[in-house]
Design a protein around this motif. Sequence first.
Motif, PDB file in Angstrom:
ATOM      1  N   VAL A  96     -92.462  50.205 -21.317  1.00 30.68           N
ATOM      2  CA  VAL A  96     -91.582  50.563 -20.209  1.00 30.68           C
ATOM      3  C   VAL A  96     -92.341  50.382 -18.905  1.00 30.68           C
ATOM      4  CG1 VAL A  96     -90.141  52.385 -19.207  1.00 30.68           C
ATOM      5  CG2 VAL A  96     -90.464  52.274 -21.689  1.00 30.68           C
ATOM      6  N   ALA A  97     -91.731  49.697 -17.953  1.00 32.77           N
ATOM      7  CA  ALA A  97     -92.326  49.525 -16.629  1.00 32.77           C
ATOM      8  C   ALA A  97     -92.246  50.841 -15.868  1.00 32.77           C
ATOM      9  CB  ALA A  97     -91.591  48.433 -15.858  1.00 32.77           C
ATOM     10  N   GLN A  98     -93.260  51.112 -15.078  1.00 31.03           N
ATOM     11  CA  GLN A  98     -93.254  52.302 -14.234  1.00 31.03           C
ATOM     12  C   GLN A  98     -94.091  52.041 -13.001  1.00 31.03           C
ATOM     13  OE1 GLN A  98     -95.196  55.390 -16.563  1.00 31.03           O
ATOM     14  NE2 GLN A  98     -97.018  55.098 -15.342  1.00 31.03           N
ATOM     15  N   ARG A  99     -93.984  52.912 -12.035  1.00 26.93           N
ATOM     16  CA  ARG A  99     -94.819  52.854 -10.828  1.00 26.93           C
ATOM     17  C   ARG A  99     -95.737  54.057 -10.823  1.00 26.93           C
ATOM     18  NH1 ARG A  99     -94.426  49.397  -6.806  1.00 26.93           N
ATOM     19  NH2 ARG A  99     -92.505  48.246  -6.547  1.00 26.93           N
ATOM     20  N   GLY A 100     -96.992  53.832 -10.458  1.00 23.48           N
ATOM     21  CA  GLY A 100     -97.926  54.933 -10.298  1.00 23.48           C
ATOM     22  C   GLY A 100     -97.624  55.701  -9.029  1.00 23.48           C
ATOM     23  N   LYS A 101     -98.290  56.827  -8.859  1.00 22.99           N
ATOM     24  CA  LYS A 101     -98.092  57.637  -7.659  1.00 22.99           C
ATOM     25  C   LYS A 101     -98.398  56.839  -6.393  1.00 22.99           C
ATOM     26  CE  LYS A 101     -98.868  62.211  -9.567  1.00 22.99           C
ATOM     27  NZ  LYS A 101     -99.649  63.429  -9.489  1.00 22.99           N
ATOM     28  N   ASP A 102     -99.332  55.894  -6.501  1.00 26.61           N
ATOM     29  CA  ASP A 102     -99.698  55.082  -5.342  1.00 26.61           C
ATOM     30  C   ASP A 102     -98.810  53.847  -5.189  1.00 26.61           C
ATOM     31  OD1 ASP A 102    -100.547  53.569  -7.465  1.00 26.61           O
ATOM     32  OD2 ASP A 102    -102.612  53.366  -6.779  1.00 26.61           O
ATOM     33  N   GLY A 103     -97.788  53.723  -6.039  1.00 31.45           N
ATOM     34  CA  GLY A 103     -96.852  52.612  -5.935  1.00 31.45           C
ATOM     35  C   GLY A 103     -97.235  51.370  -6.718  1.00 31.45           C
ATOM     36  N   THR A 104     -98.385  51.395  -7.388  1.00 29.24           N
ATOM     37  CA  THR A 104     -98.808  50.218  -8.143  1.00 29.24           C
ATOM     38  C   THR A 104     -98.017  50.109  -9.446  1.00 29.24           C
ATOM     39  OG1 THR A 104    -100.588  51.467  -9.204  1.00 29.24           O
ATOM     40  CG2 THR A 104    -101.163  50.222  -7.221  1.00 29.24           C
ATOM     41  N   PRO A 105     -97.696  48.870  -9.849  1.00 28.81           N
ATOM     42  CA  PRO A 105     -96.963  48.670 -11.098  1.00 28.81           C
ATOM     43  C   PRO A 105     -97.822  49.083 -12.288  1.00 28.81           C
ATOM     44  CG  PRO A 105     -97.084  46.620  -9.836  1.00 28.81           C
ATOM     45  CD  PRO A 105     -97.931  47.625  -9.146  1.00 28.81           C
ATOM     46  N   ASP A 110     -96.745  52.307 -22.993  1.00 30.11           N
ATOM     47  CA  ASP A 110     -96.578  51.641 -24.283  1.00 30.11           C
ATOM     48  C   ASP A 110     -96.468  52.694 -25.373  1.00 30.11           C
ATOM     49  OD1 ASP A 110     -96.731  48.909 -23.508  1.00 30.11           O
ATOM     50  OD2 ASP A 110     -98.890  49.133 -23.250  1.00 30.11           O
ATOM     51  N   PHE A 111     -95.449  52.561 -26.191  1.00 28.75           N
ATOM     52  CA  PHE A 111     -95.245  53.424 -27.341  1.00 28.75           C
ATOM     53  C   PHE A 111     -95.364  52.552 -28.582  1.00 28.75           C
ATOM     54  CE2 PHE A 111     -92.846  55.110 -23.818  1.00 28.75           C
ATOM     55  CZ  PHE A 111     -93.108  56.471 -23.863  1.00 28.75           C
ATOM     56  N   GLU A 112     -96.231  52.931 -29.500  1.00 29.32           N
ATOM     57  CA  GLU A 112     -96.332  52.197 -30.761  1.00 29.32           C
ATOM     58  C   GLU A 112     -95.850  53.109 -31.875  1.00 29.32           C
ATOM     59  OE1 GLU A 112     -99.637  49.897 -33.383  1.00 29.32           O
ATOM     60  OE2 GLU A 112     -99.483  49.403 -31.245  1.00 29.32           O
ATOM     61  N   PHE A 113     -94.877  52.590 -32.614  1.00 27.01           N
ATOM     62  CA  PHE A 113     -94.266  53.341 -33.700  1.00 27.01           C
ATOM     63  C   PHE A 113     -94.521  52.628 -35.022  1.00 27.01           C
ATOM     64  CE2 PHE A 113     -91.577  54.106 -29.978  1.00 27.01           C
ATOM     65  CZ  PHE A 113     -91.429  55.490 -30.000  1.00 27.01           C
ATOM     66  N   THR A 114     -94.683  53.410 -36.074  1.00 29.02           N
ATOM     67  CA  THR A 114     -94.707  52.846 -37.428  1.00 29.02           C
ATOM     68  C   THR A 114     -93.436  53.307 -38.137  1.00 29.02           C
ATOM     69  OG1 THR A 114     -96.020  54.712 -38.235  1.00 29.02           O
ATOM     70  CG2 THR A 114     -97.220  52.729 -37.603  1.00 29.02           C
ATOM     71  N   ALA A 116     -87.076  41.956 -27.728  1.00 30.62           N
ATOM     72  CA  ALA A 116     -85.899  42.111 -26.876  1.00 30.62           C
ATOM     73  C   ALA A 116     -86.398  42.599 -25.527  1.00 30.62           C
ATOM     74  CB  ALA A 116     -84.917  43.096 -27.488  1.00 30.62           C
ATOM     75  N   PHE A 117     -86.209  41.778 -24.509  1.00 30.14           N
ATOM     76  CA  PHE A 117     -86.658  42.085 -23.162  1.00 30.14           C
ATOM     77  C   PHE A 117     -85.467  42.562 -22.341  1.00 30.14           C
ATOM     78  CE2 PHE A 117     -89.487  38.859 -24.846  1.00 30.14           C
ATOM     79  CZ  PHE A 117     -90.750  39.344 -24.515  1.00 30.14           C
ATOM     80  N   PHE A 118     -85.390  43.859 -22.149  1.00 29.79           N
ATOM     81  CA  PHE A 118     -84.393  44.416 -21.251  1.00 29.79           C
ATOM     82  C   PHE A 118     -85.057  44.539 -19.880  1.00 29.79           C
ATOM     83  CE2 PHE A 118     -83.068  45.673 -25.472  1.00 29.79           C
ATOM     84  CZ  PHE A 118     -81.699  45.451 -25.453  1.00 29.79           C
ATOM     85  N   ASP A 119     -84.279  44.691 -18.845  1.00 24.35           N
ATOM     86  CA  ASP A 119     -84.803  44.752 -17.482  1.00 24.35           C
ATOM     87  C   ASP A 119     -85.668  46.005 -17.299  1.00 24.35           C
ATOM     88  OD1 ASP A 119     -85.268  44.466 -14.777  1.00 24.35           O
ATOM     89  OD2 ASP A 119     -83.216  44.850 -14.174  1.00 24.35           O
ATOM     90  N   GLY A 120     -86.984  45.844 -17.483  1.00 26.63           N
ATOM     91  CA  GLY A 120     -87.907  46.956 -17.336  1.00 26.63           C
ATOM     92  C   GLY A 120     -88.324  47.624 -18.633  1.00 26.63           C
ATOM     93  N   MET A 121     -87.800  47.183 -19.775  1.00 22.37           N
ATOM     94  CA  MET A 121     -88.163  47.769 -21.072  1.00 22.37           C
ATOM     95  C   MET A 121     -88.180  46.672 -22.132  1.00 22.37           C
ATOM     96  SD  MET A 121     -86.375  50.827 -23.324  1.00 22.37           S
ATOM     97  CE  MET A 121     -86.391  51.968 -21.976  1.00 22.37           C
TER      98      MET A 121
END
Length: 180
Positions: free
Chosen positions: A155-164, A168-172, A136-141
């Motif tokens: 989850v998409a995020q930006r680094g402190k320098d603005g880079t994409p 990643d969370f892996e659950f069992t 399931a692709f939600f906008d940014g997650m």
Amino acid sequence: MQLTDIPWFLMIAGMCLAHDGFARDGNPPDILSLTTDAKPAEATIEDVAWISGIWQGEAFGGLTEEIWAPPQGHAMVGMFRLVTNDQVKFYELLTIAEEGNSLVLRLKHFDPGLQGWEEKDEPVTFPLVEVSSKAAFFDGMTFRKLSADTLQISVAQRGKDGTPGRLDFEFTRGKDLTGE
């Protein structure tokens, strides 16, 4: 730098800001975004019923747990918590609900005393971009069912320098709430 080298509160702040400030075309390739003129994908709550369950993992130097109730009333409800050194660091309350012909994921963060991080009437919102039987692709997650007992959330995020970037969370699959 590894995930455990970054304080958890900075990473979560980045997750909150990532959705609102992320360029629509700047996500990592497997974390999709809606373009400004695109419509959310058509879907019903049954299309993401595979997310339901008890999911456990490790992130931010602690134990993570995400629990999703099965669909009911055209929606699913979930909760996330992070426990580090036997102390809750934060919670999330999440919903995936049918809206129009599509789905929308909403979440709010709370500190251990249930003080909300977001404004009272402003959840973080992720419209649906695309759905399949295992993703399931939600906008940014993105939610991915890697196997019957493995769920990955990116989850998409930006680094402190603005880079994409991404988290990643892996659950069992965890035991049920009675411990069985």
